[in-house]
Write a protein that holds these residues in place. Structure first.
Motif, PDB file in Angstrom:
ATOM      1  N   THR A 121     -23.712 -76.674  31.185  1.00 51.55           N
ATOM      2  CA  THR A 121     -22.669 -77.642  31.730  1.00 51.55           C
ATOM      3  C   THR A 121     -21.523 -77.828  30.936  1.00 51.55           C
ATOM      4  O   THR A 121     -20.479 -77.654  31.530  1.00 51.55           O
ATOM      5  CB  THR A 121     -23.300 -79.025  32.271  1.00 51.55           C
ATOM      6  OG1 THR A 121     -24.547 -78.755  33.205  1.00 51.55           O
ATOM      7  CG2 THR A 121     -22.203 -79.950  33.130  1.00 51.55           C
ATOM      8  N   TYR A 151     -20.205 -77.215  41.179  1.00 48.81           N
ATOM      9  CA  TYR A 151     -21.122 -78.006  41.129  1.00 48.81           C
ATOM     10  C   TYR A 151     -21.253 -78.583  39.902  1.00 48.81           C
ATOM     11  O   TYR A 151     -21.358 -79.736  39.427  1.00 48.81           O
ATOM     12  CB  TYR A 151     -22.457 -77.629  41.806  1.00 48.81           C
ATOM     13  CG  TYR A 151     -23.741 -78.342  41.441  1.00 48.81           C
ATOM     14  CD1 TYR A 151     -23.812 -79.498  42.132  1.00 48.81           C
ATOM     15  CD2 TYR A 151     -24.403 -78.204  40.445  1.00 48.81           C
ATOM     16  CE1 TYR A 151     -24.912 -80.341  41.982  1.00 48.81           C
ATOM     17  CE2 TYR A 151     -25.646 -79.028  40.135  1.00 48.81           C
ATOM     18  CZ  TYR A 151     -25.842 -80.163  40.880  1.00 48.81           C
ATOM     19  OH  TYR A 151     -26.706 -80.910  40.651  1.00 48.81           O
ATOM     20  N   GLN A 152     -21.226 -77.613  38.776  1.00 48.95           N
ATOM     21  CA  GLN A 152     -21.687 -78.201  37.109  1.00 48.95           C
ATOM     22  C   GLN A 152     -20.266 -78.842  37.070  1.00 48.95           C
ATOM     23  O   GLN A 152     -20.506 -79.665  35.947  1.00 48.95           O
ATOM     24  CB  GLN A 152     -21.601 -76.840  36.443  1.00 48.95           C
ATOM     25  CG  GLN A 152     -22.852 -75.876  36.761  1.00 48.95           C
ATOM     26  CD  GLN A 152     -24.128 -76.664  36.310  1.00 48.95           C
ATOM     27  OE1 GLN A 152     -24.050 -77.540  35.228  1.00 48.95           O
ATOM     28  NE2 GLN A 152     -25.273 -76.517  37.087  1.00 48.95           N
ATOM     29  N   ARG A 154     -18.353 -81.041  38.851  1.00 50.42           N
ATOM     30  CA  ARG A 154     -18.672 -82.226  39.465  1.00 50.42           C
ATOM     31  C   ARG A 154     -19.936 -82.900  38.463  1.00 50.42           C
ATOM     32  O   ARG A 154     -19.795 -84.170  38.170  1.00 50.42           O
ATOM     33  CB  ARG A 154     -18.937 -81.985  40.659  1.00 50.42           C
ATOM     34  CG  ARG A 154     -18.986 -83.498  41.414  1.00 50.42           C
ATOM     35  CD  ARG A 154     -19.231 -83.288  43.172  1.00 50.42           C
ATOM     36  NE  ARG A 154     -18.608 -82.231  43.579  1.00 50.42           N
ATOM     37  CZ  ARG A 154     -19.354 -81.215  44.218  1.00 50.42           C
ATOM     38  NH1 ARG A 154     -20.788 -81.193  44.238  1.00 50.42           N
ATOM     39  NH2 ARG A 154     -18.909 -80.275  44.804  1.00 50.42           N
ATOM     40  N   ARG A 155     -20.747 -82.350  38.289  1.00 58.56           N
ATOM     41  CA  ARG A 155     -21.839 -82.859  37.621  1.00 58.56           C
ATOM     42  C   ARG A 155     -21.310 -83.484  36.203  1.00 58.56           C
ATOM     43  O   ARG A 155     -21.840 -84.445  35.513  1.00 58.56           O
ATOM     44  CB  ARG A 155     -23.225 -81.851  37.280  1.00 58.56           C
ATOM     45  CG  ARG A 155     -24.332 -82.310  36.634  1.00 58.56           C
ATOM     46  CD  ARG A 155     -25.476 -81.340  36.789  1.00 58.56           C
ATOM     47  NE  ARG A 155     -26.400 -81.873  35.685  1.00 58.56           N
ATOM     48  CZ  ARG A 155     -26.988 -80.907  35.073  1.00 58.56           C
ATOM     49  NH1 ARG A 155     -27.005 -79.553  35.375  1.00 58.56           N
ATOM     50  NH2 ARG A 155     -27.863 -81.250  34.258  1.00 58.56           N
ATOM     51  N   GLU A 159     -21.348 -87.165  34.658  1.00 61.25           N
ATOM     52  CA  GLU A 159     -22.473 -87.281  33.593  1.00 61.25           C
ATOM     53  C   GLU A 159     -21.496 -88.078  32.340  1.00 61.25           C
ATOM     54  O   GLU A 159     -22.017 -88.811  31.623  1.00 61.25           O
ATOM     55  CB  GLU A 159     -23.254 -86.289  32.995  1.00 61.25           C
ATOM     56  CG  GLU A 159     -24.299 -85.886  34.171  1.00 61.25           C
ATOM     57  CD  GLU A 159     -25.173 -84.725  33.455  1.00 61.25           C
ATOM     58  OE1 GLU A 159     -25.222 -84.417  32.141  1.00 61.25           O
ATOM     59  OE2 GLU A 159     -25.756 -84.171  34.415  1.00 61.25           O
TER      60      GLU A 159
END
Length: 177
Positions: A121, A151-152, A154-155, A159
């Protein structure tokens, strides 16, 4: 129609688009380009028909170039006038020590949040935000789909936000008496 008017009409048909593109590149505005192109042709048309011009298209582009320069000078003058009167107490352009310290602390906190991300990520996050790669470019480099890259990213943001909030909460909790 007189010979001069015929020449102007022919020049308009042949050079209008090229002249407008030329002006647009210099001003960065299609609307300003359209206005200055029209003014260029009007200035040329108002010249006396007996005036000797060896290269009519070049002369037209010179008129347009001068109009662009005048327009830019006028914009600079407007910006200066809109800025208001200068104050006797101008603030220092460089940030104070407290602002510098706060910026360093924010930067260190963000660095820690990025380092806390899982390696894959973090790698995608850095490719996107530091190397300015597109989703497709990252996907091609890492052999993943652009949707997976999205997706990564956004993650990573979720985080990082959670990490920073947790650190700020713990720092605030530790400072209370």
């Amino acid at each position: 129609m007189s010979s001069w008017n015929t020449q102007i009409a022919r020049l308009f048909a042949e050079q209008k688009n090229a002249l407008q593109a030329f002006v647009a590149r210099r001003t960065g505005s299609a609307q300003v380009a359209a206005d200055l192109t029209q003014k260029s042709f009007l200035r040329l048309a108002r010249l006396p028909p007996d005036k000797q011009i060896d290269n009519l298209p070049a002369f037209l582009f010179t008129i347009a170039s001068n109009l662009v320069r005048d327009h830019q000078r006028q914009m600079i003058r407007r910006e200066r006038l809109d800025g208001g009167e200068p104050s006797d107490e101008l603030p220092c352009a460089s940030p104070g020590a407290d602002e510098q310290l706060a910026a360093q602390q924010e930067q260190a906190l963000m660095h820690d949040a990025i380092q806390a991300l899982p390696e894959a990520t973090r790698h995608i996050f850095l490719l996107y935000h530091v190397d300015e790669c597109t989703y497709r470019e990252i996907g091609a480099r890492l052999n993943v789909t652009p949707r997976s890259v999205e997706y990564q990213l956004r993650r990573a943001l979720i985080e990082c936000r959670a990490y920073i909030q947790a650190r700020l909460a713990s720092d605030a909790g530790g400072k209370r008496p």
